[in-house]
Motif scaffolding. Sequence first.
Motif, PDB file in Angstrom:
ATOM      1  N   VAL A   1     -12.489  45.659 -44.247  1.00 49.56           N
ATOM      2  CA  VAL A   1     -13.362  45.691 -45.418  1.00 49.56           C
ATOM      3  C   VAL A   1     -13.231  44.372 -46.168  1.00 49.56           C
TER       4      VAL A   1
ATOM      5  N   PHE B   1     -22.270  50.565 -48.868  1.00 48.32           N
ATOM      6  CA  PHE B   1     -21.493  50.153 -47.684  1.00 48.32           C
ATOM      7  C   PHE B   1     -21.369  51.276 -46.681  1.00 48.32           C
ATOM      8  N   ARG B   2     -21.543  52.474 -47.156  1.00 54.27           N
ATOM      9  CA  ARG B   2     -21.273  53.630 -46.303  1.00 54.27           C
ATOM     10  C   ARG B   2     -22.373  53.889 -45.288  1.00 54.27           C
TER      11      ARG B   2
ATOM     12  N   GLY C   1     -21.624  55.605 -52.076  1.00 52.92           N
ATOM     13  CA  GLY C   1     -21.232  54.747 -50.963  1.00 52.92           C
ATOM     14  C   GLY C   1     -21.099  53.284 -51.324  1.00 52.92           C
TER      15      GLY C   1
ATOM     16  N   GLU D   1     -15.186  59.844 -59.829  1.00 49.18           N
ATOM     17  CA  GLU D   1     -16.230  60.882 -60.000  1.00 49.18           C
ATOM     18  C   GLU D   1     -16.362  61.273 -61.476  1.00 49.18           C
TER      19      GLU D   1
ATOM     20  N   GLU E   1     -17.100  61.517 -46.988  1.00 47.46           N
ATOM     21  CA  GLU E   1     -18.096  60.909 -46.105  1.00 47.46           C
ATOM     22  C   GLU E   1     -17.806  61.290 -44.663  1.00 47.46           C
TER      23      GLU E   1
ATOM     24  N   GLU F   1     -13.144  52.870 -53.165  1.00 46.08           N
ATOM     25  CA  GLU F   1     -12.445  51.726 -52.572  1.00 46.08           C
ATOM     26  C   GLU F   1     -11.893  50.825 -53.691  1.00 46.08           C
TER      27      GLU F   1
ATOM     28  N   GLN G   1     -16.996  44.034 -56.558  1.00 49.34           N
ATOM     29  CA  GLN G   1     -15.822  44.889 -56.330  1.00 49.34           C
ATOM     30  C   GLN G   1     -14.560  44.139 -56.739  1.00 49.34           C
TER      31      GLN G   1
ATOM     32  N   GLY H   1     -24.092  53.546 -57.278  1.00 49.43           N
ATOM     33  CA  GLY H   1     -24.631  54.603 -56.434  1.00 49.43           C
ATOM     34  C   GLY H   1     -23.633  55.053 -55.383  1.00 49.43           C
TER      35      GLY H   1
ATOM     36  N   GLN I   1     -25.163  61.353 -59.166  1.00 50.65           N
ATOM     37  CA  GLN I   1     -24.402  62.387 -58.464  1.00 50.65           C
ATOM     38  C   GLN I   1     -23.911  63.462 -59.431  1.00 50.65           C
TER      39      GLN I   1
ATOM     40  N   LEU J   1     -14.330  42.585 -49.456  1.00 50.33           N
ATOM     41  CA  LEU J   1     -14.885  43.108 -50.702  1.00 50.33           C
ATOM     42  C   LEU J   1     -16.012  42.245 -51.251  1.00 50.33           C
ATOM     43  N   SER J   2     -16.940  42.892 -51.930  1.00 52.86           N
ATOM     44  CA  SER J   2     -18.007  42.126 -52.578  1.00 52.86           C
ATOM     45  C   SER J   2     -17.435  41.483 -53.847  1.00 52.86           C
TER      46      SER J   2
HETATM   47  N1  LIG Z   1     -16.800  45.780 -49.354  1.00 50.05           N
HETATM   48  C1  LIG Z   1     -16.912  46.703 -48.412  1.00 50.05           C
HETATM   49  N2  LIG Z   1     -17.265  46.359 -47.160  1.00 50.05           N
HETATM   50  C2  LIG Z   1     -17.369  47.301 -46.194  1.00 50.05           C
HETATM   51  N3  LIG Z   1     -17.137  48.618 -46.376  1.00 50.05           N
HETATM   52  C3  LIG Z   1     -16.787  49.017 -47.605  1.00 50.05           C
HETATM   53  C4  LIG Z   1     -16.651  48.111 -48.702  1.00 50.05           C
HETATM   54  N4  LIG Z   1     -16.304  48.802 -49.799  1.00 50.05           N
HETATM   55  C5  LIG Z   1     -16.229  50.103 -49.411  1.00 50.05           C
HETATM   56  N5  LIG Z   1     -16.497  50.230 -48.101  1.00 50.05           N
HETATM   57  C6  LIG Z   1     -16.542  51.467 -47.298  1.00 50.05           C
HETATM   58  O1  LIG Z   1     -17.748  52.128 -47.683  1.00 50.05           O
HETATM   59  C7  LIG Z   1     -17.541  53.529 -47.714  1.00 50.05           C
HETATM   60  C8  LIG Z   1     -17.912  54.056 -49.088  1.00 50.05           C
HETATM   61  O2  LIG Z   1     -16.954  53.630 -50.037  1.00 50.05           O
HETATM   62  P1  LIG Z   1     -16.423  54.593 -51.170  1.00 50.05           P
HETATM   63  O3  LIG Z   1     -16.057  55.911 -50.585  1.00 50.05           O
HETATM   64  O4  LIG Z   1     -15.410  53.849 -51.930  1.00 50.05           O
HETATM   65  O5  LIG Z   1     -17.777  54.767 -52.004  1.00 50.05           O
HETATM   66  P2  LIG Z   1     -18.060  55.552 -53.363  1.00 50.05           P
HETATM   67  O6  LIG Z   1     -18.843  54.619 -54.209  1.00 50.05           O
HETATM   68  O7  LIG Z   1     -16.803  56.091 -53.931  1.00 50.05           O
HETATM   69  O8  LIG Z   1     -19.006  56.705 -52.826  1.00 50.05           O
HETATM   70  P3  LIG Z   1     -19.380  58.141 -53.449  1.00 50.05           P
HETATM   71  O9  LIG Z   1     -19.761  57.919 -54.867  1.00 50.05           O
HETATM   72  O10 LIG Z   1     -20.526  58.569 -52.611  1.00 50.05           O
HETATM   73  O11 LIG Z   1     -18.198  59.002 -53.265  1.00 50.05           O
HETATM   74  C9  LIG Z   1     -16.099  53.765 -47.327  1.00 50.05           C
HETATM   75  O12 LIG Z   1     -16.066  54.052 -45.936  1.00 50.05           O
HETATM   76  C10 LIG Z   1     -15.425  52.434 -47.606  1.00 50.05           C
HETATM   77  O13 LIG Z   1     -14.311  52.228 -46.762  1.00 50.05           O
END
Ligand SMILES: Nc1ncnc2c1ncn2[C@@H]1O[C@H](COP(=O)(O)OP(=O)(O)OP(=O)(O)O)[C@@H](O)[C@H]1O
Length: 609
Positions: free
Chosen positions: A11, A271-272, A35, A207, A531, A40, A17, A33, A240, A13-14
């Motif tokens: 991973v 990302f998901r 994913g 959440e 996920e 992370e 992030q 939003g 959500q 990070l952006s």
């Molecule tokens: N910078 C990144 N590059 C690639 N994959 C990433 C990155 N950041 C997160 N991910 C992956 O993207 C997926 C979604 O991340 P995460 O579960 O943290 O999202 P979330 O915003 O908490 O989602 P939700 O609100 O739907 O629960 C995970 O599989 C995570 O490992």
Amino acid sequence: MSRFEDEASDVSLSLLQQKAIDSDSGAIVVLAGAGSGKTEVVARRVQRLLTTRDGVGRVLALSYTNKAAEELGERLRLRAGAESERVTTETIHGFAHSLLRQHSTRIGLPIEPEILTRDEDRVELLNQWLSSQGLGIAEDPLERLRKIDINRARAIDTAEVEDWRRALASLPALDYPALLDAALEILALKSVRRQLVRTYTHVVVDEAQNLTPAQYCLLTAMVGSPGEGPSVMLVGDDKQSIISFAGADPDLINRFARSYDAEIIELTENFRSAAIISSLARLIAGELGQDQSPAEPHAAPGSIEFISGADESDEARKISDWVEGLLQLGLPKDAVADGESVKMRAEDIAILGRSASALREIAKALEERDIAFSTSSDAEDWLEGLAGKVVLELIAFNAAARHVSPQWQLARLIDQDPETLKSREQIAATIRSHDNSLVAALAELVDETDMRRFIESLGALVRDSDASTSELASWNADVEEIEKAWRDYNANVDRDSRSWTDFRLFCSRRQRGSATQGVQLLTVHKSQGREFRAVAVVGMNEGQIPDFRAKSDGERASELRTFYVAVTRARRVLLLTRALRRTTRYGQRVTTPSPYLSFAERVTGMGKS
Ligand SMILES: Nc1ncnc2c1ncn2[C@@H]1O[C@H](COP(=O)(O)OP(=O)(O)OP(=O)(O)O)[C@@H](O)[C@H]1O
């Protein structure tokens, strides 16, 4: 290897992030939003705090469901290694419960106060209380309790709320909402708050769109005024927000941002989910009034498919075919990114329904094909047979003989007056004369207070029983389940910390269906924060998704958010299914497709069938 281990290294990070991870603000809000890597960010930020800064005490990471808290714990263990010992991952109720376990006597409650978790017990108490006040019994006690619950979640005191508090105090006992009240009372004790603030230097809430006003009060009581206590990060997504029926208020995130002058960071990428699923999510987000700028297309194209069955069992059969296909052949090659593995484990697949009942036919169909699955079962579903359920209440009785709940539940199970089940002698005598010979055999166990001997004697208890074959099969399956729980408990808990109370709690986590083996059958609400590589959303009919009870604009919007949560659980493959006819209590009915299918149609160009 866990799923998170798979992904920990690749991973990158952006910038946004990274900004959230590195921020030193005392208050941060991350809005984004599904994913977009919020969890992370939580995991990485906690890792950074634990490994790179001096003077950091413990981190309290709060999540919405037990499962989400467990998954966060797993990500942290992986990222922060031994340092992750300094993180407490909990649900807010779990955190409140731990405060209560340490300090109950300081607010006038007994050690280990009783917590009524079953609605039946709360109804029993409500009726007992009302009749003790000369008010007869409640006409619709459950409905009355629901109203009381929602008012408490919204931190609104009504005469009925006050009355219910008195009823609980008369035992004394708590229920889940009262747990938050009690924790708030504990936090008002200066010495406790001082100790907590010394212990936890950082608090993160994942959440956060699910926070209720009552939970928010608890959170702010714990962290104190802006700049005073630990640093706080709230992470959430108002798209959500699907539990407003239970009092959740996504606007609390904004309230926090204003009151604590928080730094706000918005993440934009998904990302998901593969490209086509992200497009669907963006379309729904737009409908919910959140126009999102087009994101970088995901490296995996993904797929969205649609199937319909003639009726619900045919729908279930076709879903099982789909599951079998995925397990045998893996993901379709054109759905994944270059070089990405297509291999699938059962745990990579989730089947989501708007309600638990929407999943029953699927469970049957998977069972027929011997495909392993776990359901987010109701509390009472863990054990199958009557005798097994009685054993569980005997364990609860050993955990706290003065609690009323085991006595009331036992009385309901064996259809006796609770007054005849007050002491060990009474319980033994009553169950010894029970018609069901398996239950009667349990009389021998009532005096066994040694936990190991109690569990180990279960297997040998029934030798020559006149019970039916199916009763015996249920008993054997239940004994196996309890023994398995016991083995897991022993493997997880040191000898010195073992107790009946603790083992009962361990069992109740299983009762709540925290099993994770096999294909995951979940309600959409239980799937939040999780996920899966492939997701099927079943019951895509008007009346099912959206639910027929949703009438007002607000309720319909909440249904659309539920659909948003469901589809955004999918990483690569999304399947939307419906039955053309359904059996209702008025007989077989032709169904109308869900209006939400039009979103999927727009991104795939497919027909509704
Ligand atoms: N910078 C990144 N590059 C690639 N994959 C990433 C990155 N950041 C997160 N991910 C992956 O993207 C997926 C979604 O991340 P995460 O579960 O943290 O999202 P979330 O915003 O908490 O989602 P939700 O609100 O739907 O629960 C995970 O599989 C995570 O490992």
